[in-house]
Write an enzyme that holds these catalytic residues in place. Structure first.
Site, short mmCIF file in Angstrom:
data_model
loop_
_atom_site.label_atom_id
_atom_site.label_comp_id
_atom_site.label_asym_id
_atom_site.label_seq_id
_atom_site.Cartn_x
_atom_site.Cartn_y
_atom_site.Cartn_z
N CYS A 121 1.03 -1.34 0.03
CA CYS A 121 0.07 -0.30 -0.12
C CYS A 121 0.89 1.33 0.13
CB CYS A 121 -0.83 0.01 1.19
SG CYS A 121 -2.22 -1.29 1.03
N HIS B 194 -3.59 7.61 2.18
CA HIS B 194 -3.89 6.10 1.77
C HIS B 194 -5.24 5.78 2.41
CE1 HIS B 194 -3.90 1.94 0.81
NE2 HIS B 194 -3.62 1.65 2.08
N ASN C 3 -10.06 0.08 -0.07
CA ASN C 3 -8.50 -0.04 -0.15
C ASN C 3 -7.90 -0.53 -1.54
OD1 ASN C 3 -5.78 -0.10 0.05
ND2 ASN C 3 -5.99 -1.24 2.17
N1 ACO Z 1 -18.62 -8.38 8.91
C1 ACO Z 1 -18.85 -8.56 10.41
N2 ACO Z 1 -18.25 -9.02 11.44
C2 ACO Z 1 -16.90 -9.08 11.19
C3 ACO Z 1 -16.36 -8.67 9.90
C4 ACO Z 1 -17.44 -8.41 8.89
N3 ACO Z 1 -16.85 -8.25 7.78
N4 ACO Z 1 -15.09 -8.89 9.62
C5 ACO Z 1 -14.83 -9.22 10.99
N5 ACO Z 1 -15.63 -9.32 11.78
C6 ACO Z 1 -15.89 -9.63 13.37
C7 ACO Z 1 -14.78 -10.14 13.78
O1 ACO Z 1 -14.73 -11.62 13.72
C8 ACO Z 1 -14.86 -10.04 15.49
O2 ACO Z 1 -15.58 -10.74 15.98
P1 ACO Z 1 -15.60 -11.14 17.62
O3 ACO Z 1 -15.32 -10.10 18.25
O4 ACO Z 1 -16.48 -12.12 17.76
O5 ACO Z 1 -14.03 -11.94 17.34
C9 ACO Z 1 -15.06 -8.40 15.30
O6 ACO Z 1 -15.98 -8.32 14.03
C10 ACO Z 1 -14.29 -7.28 15.42
O7 ACO Z 1 -13.08 -7.78 14.55
P2 ACO Z 1 -11.82 -6.61 14.40
O8 ACO Z 1 -10.88 -7.36 13.49
O9 ACO Z 1 -11.42 -6.41 15.91
O10 ACO Z 1 -12.56 -5.38 13.87
P3 ACO Z 1 -11.85 -3.91 13.91
O11 ACO Z 1 -12.68 -2.72 14.66
O12 ACO Z 1 -10.32 -4.22 13.94
O13 ACO Z 1 -12.02 -3.83 12.12
C11 ACO Z 1 -10.64 -3.96 10.08
C12 ACO Z 1 -11.42 -4.69 11.14
C13 ACO Z 1 -11.47 -3.09 9.36
C14 ACO Z 1 -9.88 -4.98 9.35
C15 ACO Z 1 -9.52 -2.66 10.86
O14 ACO Z 1 -8.92 -3.50 11.84
C16 ACO Z 1 -8.46 -2.32 9.83
O15 ACO Z 1 -9.01 -1.51 8.94
N6 ACO Z 1 -7.28 -2.38 9.92
C17 ACO Z 1 -6.26 -1.94 8.99
C18 ACO Z 1 -6.06 -2.38 7.68
C19 ACO Z 1 -5.06 -1.69 7.12
O16 ACO Z 1 -4.80 -0.54 7.24
N7 ACO Z 1 -4.02 -2.42 6.38
C20 ACO Z 1 -2.86 -1.96 5.82
C21 ACO Z 1 -3.07 -1.52 4.57
S1 ACO Z 1 -3.56 -3.01 3.61
C22 ACO Z 1 -2.26 -3.71 2.70
O17 ACO Z 1 -1.01 -2.94 2.85
C23 ACO Z 1 -2.51 -4.79 1.57
#
Ligand code: ACO
Length: 329
Positions: free
Chosen positions: A117, A256, A286
């Site tokens: 990214c 980003h 993204n």
């Molecule tokens: N729909 C519903 N529930 C979901 C989904 C979904 N699509 N995905 C995960 N959940 C659930 C999980 O299973 C979890 O359930 P649990 O509490 O029963 O275990 C709950 O939702 C919370 O999950 P988290 O992973 O803690 O959710 P979070 O608030 O962290 O959001 C996300 C997840 C959106 C992925 C976030 O962490 C994020 O944006 N991370 C950073 C991404 C990023 O910047 N990446 C770098 C660039 S990408 C690259 O370089 C290729």
């Protein structure tokens, strides 16, 4: 030492036609529009057509940038494509872009750069250094991705996040002081690979296998989130300090587009209201290396970014890799 600066003289972008909405994803997976919008800020993303490859997306964006700059592809000195989803393992996507653009008259160098990214910021920094050193006068820098091809569409924790697209800029040597790219800042920390990686690879002997679910992008989103917020806070401070600037002097944050909450925290660090942040994550998701140039081009074309404005570009991604660029438009 030359006194050249790299100025952006044209930008362009391209999104595939097909729109994939949260509602459509929710009809196939255990997720909801509400969950996706609240946690990520994403409402929809674009998906490349079956016969549409990263180089095709890149070419559309490049053609727009060439048009804005009013130059022919044969006047370029170099083509750089930042991508983590190349058409083929080889030749490089940049070389295919060179052919498709018809930039074949002078056998200019063309190569890909892989920093996930953060790829576009890395490529911008490389191009900036070629121009500053006087080794090149005009460089096409593209961020282009077909992330939809690296995603496990059964994995709700990743497939809701990503989209396809491309953005491009043309950098040109300029002798006017204080214009163009003022500084770039790049970092990497290889100890976090387990938190975010694509398992497919030639050397690993594990290619994409939709049936077994092998070889796809996997992410421990929550942990990546924390690292991204911290790294981006540090790099915006570093960028301002290196230029002796105060945060109030930044006109536009062009971040980003991974997650609205990460973007909000960077804006908060800069004391910026969200109306000074270029946002596309709601409509693009993204798009990895394409996200910064896509956002930049949107704000240039709709007239938000004006000559003289100071822009802070930043990105964070797999590796981890991250970087920033300060640009006087
Ligand atoms: N729909 C519903 N529930 C979901 C989904 C979904 N699509 N995905 C995960 N959940 C659930 C999980 O299973 C979890 O359930 P649990 O509490 O029963 O275990 C709950 O939702 C919370 O999950 P988290 O992973 O803690 O959710 P979070 O608030 O962290 O959001 C996300 C997840 C959106 C992925 C976030 O962490 C994020 O944006 N991370 C950073 C991404 C990023 O910047 N990446 C770098 C660039 S990408 C690259 O370089 C290729």
């Amino acid at each position: 030492m030359s006194t050249f600066a790299a100025r952006i003289i044209g930008s362009g972008s391209y999104l595939p036609q097909r729109i994939l909405s949260n509602a459509e994803l929710a009809s196939r997976l255990d997720t909801t529009d509400e969950w996706i919008r609240t946690r990520t800020g994403i409402s929809e993303r674009r998906i490349a057509a079956e016969q549409e490859f990263t180089s095709d997306l890149a070419c559309h964006a490049a053609q727009q940038a060439l048009q804005m700059a009013g130059i022919s592809a044969n006047t370029l000195d170099m083509i750089l494509v930042a991508t983590t989803t190349p058409d083929l393992v080889n030749p490089a996507t940049a070389v295919r872009v060179q052919r498709k653009l018809g930039a074949l008259q002078r056998q200019i160098p063309a190569f890909d750069l892989q920093a996930v990214c953060a790829g576009f910021i890395y490529a911008l920094a490389v191009a900036d250094n070629f121009i500053r050193s006087g080794s090149a006068r005009r460089i096409l820098v593209i961020g282009a991705e077909t992330m939809s091809r690296a995603i496990d569409w059964q994995d709700r924790t990743t497939c809701i996040l990503f989209g396809d697209g491309a953005g491009a800029v043309i950098l040109q040597a300029d002798q006017q002081p204080g214009v163009g790219i003022l500084s770039t800042h790049l970092h990497a920390d290889g100890q976090y690979e387990d938190l975010l990686r694509t398992e497919g690879g030639i050397s690993h002997g594990m290619l994409l296998n939709p049936l077994s679910g092998q070889g796809f992008l996997r992410m421990r989103g929550n942990e990546v989130f924390k690292q991204a917020v911290k790294a981006l806070e540090e790099i915006v401070d570093q960028t301002l300090e290196a230029n002796g600037l105060d945060k109030a002097q930044i006109d536009w944050l062009v971040p980003h587009q991974a997650n609205i909450r990460i973007i909000q925290s960077t804006a908060k660090r800069l004391g910026m209201t969200m109306d000074r942040v270029v946002l596309t994550v709601d409509r693009h998701g993204n798009t990895s290396a394409a996200s910064v140039p896509l956002a930049l081009d949107e704000a240039v074309r709709d007239g938000r970014i004006q000559p003289g404005h100071l822009l802070l570009l930043e990105a964070f991604g797999g590796g981890f890799t991250w970087g920033s660029a300060l640009v006087r438009w």
